[in-house]
Enzyme design. Sequence first.
Site, PDB file in Angstrom:
ATOM      1  N   GLU A 285      77.805  47.819  58.007  1.00  0.00           N
ATOM      2  CA  GLU A 285      77.922  47.644  59.462  1.00  0.00           C
ATOM      3  C   GLU A 285      78.022  48.992  60.168  1.00  0.00           C
ATOM      4  O   GLU A 285      77.428  49.186  61.241  1.00  0.00           O
ATOM      5  CB  GLU A 285      79.154  46.785  59.779  1.00  0.00           C
ATOM      6  CG  GLU A 285      79.076  45.352  59.269  1.00  0.00           C
ATOM      7  CD  GLU A 285      77.905  44.597  59.851  1.00  0.00           C
ATOM      8  OE1 GLU A 285      77.546  44.840  61.026  1.00  0.00           O
ATOM      9  OE2 GLU A 285      77.327  43.758  59.134  1.00  0.00           O
ATOM     10  N   ASP A 366      71.602  49.045  54.606  1.00  0.00           N
ATOM     11  CA  ASP A 366      71.911  48.927  53.178  1.00  0.00           C
ATOM     12  C   ASP A 366      71.733  50.276  52.485  1.00  0.00           C
ATOM     13  O   ASP A 366      72.572  50.693  51.672  1.00  0.00           O
ATOM     14  CB  ASP A 366      70.988  47.896  52.514  1.00  0.00           C
ATOM     15  CG  ASP A 366      71.378  46.459  52.827  1.00  0.00           C
ATOM     16  OD1 ASP A 366      72.470  46.250  53.382  1.00  0.00           O
ATOM     17  OD2 ASP A 366      70.593  45.546  52.506  1.00  0.00           O
TER      18      ASP A 366
END
Length: 424
Positions: A285, A366
Site C-alpha cells: 500500500e 508489489d
Amino acid sequence: MAFPYMEAVVGFMILMYLLETYLDLRQHAALKLPTLPKTLEGVISQEKFEKSRGYSLDKSNFHFVHEFVTILMDSAILFFGVLPWFWKKSGELLVLAGINAENEILHTLAFLAGIMIWSQITDLPFSLYSTFVIEARHGFNKQTVWLFFRDMFKGIFLSAIIGPPIVASIIIIVHKGGPYLAIYLWAFTFVLSLVMMTLYPTLIAPLFNKFTALPEGELREKIESLAASLKFPLKKLFVVDGSTRSSHSNAYMYGFFKNKRIVLYDTLIQQCKNDEEIVAVIAHELGHWKLNHTMYSFIAVQILTFLQFGGYTLVRNSSDLFRSFGFDAQPVLIGLIIFQHTVIPLQHLVSFGLNLVSRSFEFQADAFAKRLGYAAALRAGLVKLQEENLSAMNTDPWYSAYHYSHPPLVERLAALDEPSKKVD
C-alpha cells in the site's frame, strides 16, 4: 425527424448486457474447473479451493439473476417513460402538500426522494439474499438483521442530510454558470470530493464501524518503522472492527499531505500467520503512495470529470434529447441523468482503460514491496488473503481483463518471481 436517443441508449444497454453476460458465462465455466491452476498447486489447499469454488459459483449464479432483473427494470424504466411520469407525479405531490412545484430545487428533491425509496425497495431482496444466504452460507456474514437495517437507515439519513445542499448547489451553478459552466461544475465537485474525503473517515465511517488505535507491540513498531524509512507521514494507525459485519479482510490508508492514516481490518490481523505478512501488505500500500499512484488516479478522475461536464454543457439545451426521453421541460437533474445514459459507451471504454492502469499499478506496488525485502512475506500474505476471502482461484482471461482492477493471484505471484518482466 429527431434522432431516437432513448431507443439508441436502450439498445446499447442491452448490447452491453449481452456482452457482459457472455464474459460472465466464460468466468462461470472457469469457476467450475475441478482443479487449481498449476501455479497454485501446493500453494492453496484443496479444502480452501473447494470452498472458494463453491462460494464463487454461488455468487456467479446470484449475479446472473441480479443482472437480468436489473437490465429488465432499467430498460423498462426508459422505454415506457417511467422517469417523466415520476417527475410529473413528484410535482403533483408537492402541489398536494401546498408546496410550489415550480421551484426546481424542491421538485428535484421530491423526485430524488421517490427514486431513493424505489431503489431501496427493489434492491432490498437482493441485498438480504446476498448477505444472509450467500455470505452466511460460506461463513462470512457476521451481521444481525438489526445491524443490517440499522446501517441501511443510517445511510438513508445521511443521504437526506448531505444530498439536498449538493443538489441545490448544482442546480444553481447550472442556471448561473453561463459560458464557464463546465469549469464551475468541475470546481464544485473538486472541492466537494476533498471535503468528503476529509469528513468520511472522521465523521461518517465511525457511524458504521469502531476505529481504535493499534495496540503497542511488535506489529505497530514494524509498521511505524517501515513508514519512517519511506518518509511516509503516518499520524495514526487504526484497527477497524470489520468482523462485526463480515470476516472478509482488508487494509487501506487515507489522508492529505502530512496527515496520513493507516487502517487495518481486525480480520486481517486474525488471519495472517505472522506480523511480517501484514507489514508486507502495508509495504504494498505504501508503494502506491511512494509511486504517486493515488495522485495519478485522482488527477485522471478530475480530468474525466471535467470532460464529462464539458460534454454536458454541449447537450443540456437540446430539446430533442429531452423529448426523446419523454420530457417537455428541461430540469437540470434530468439533463444530467440523460447525459450519463448517452455517454454509456464512452464510460465502458474509460472504465476498461482505468482497469488496465490499475492492474499495472498493482504490479508496480508489489515490485516495490519486493525491493524492500518483503517478497516472501507478501507472497504468503497474498495467498492467505486469497484463501481466507475465498477469492476465485480460476479466472477467465477475457473476464478478468474487462472487470478486474487487480490482477489475479496467479499473475501477481508470477510477477513477484520475475518482477522485471512485469514492471518494465
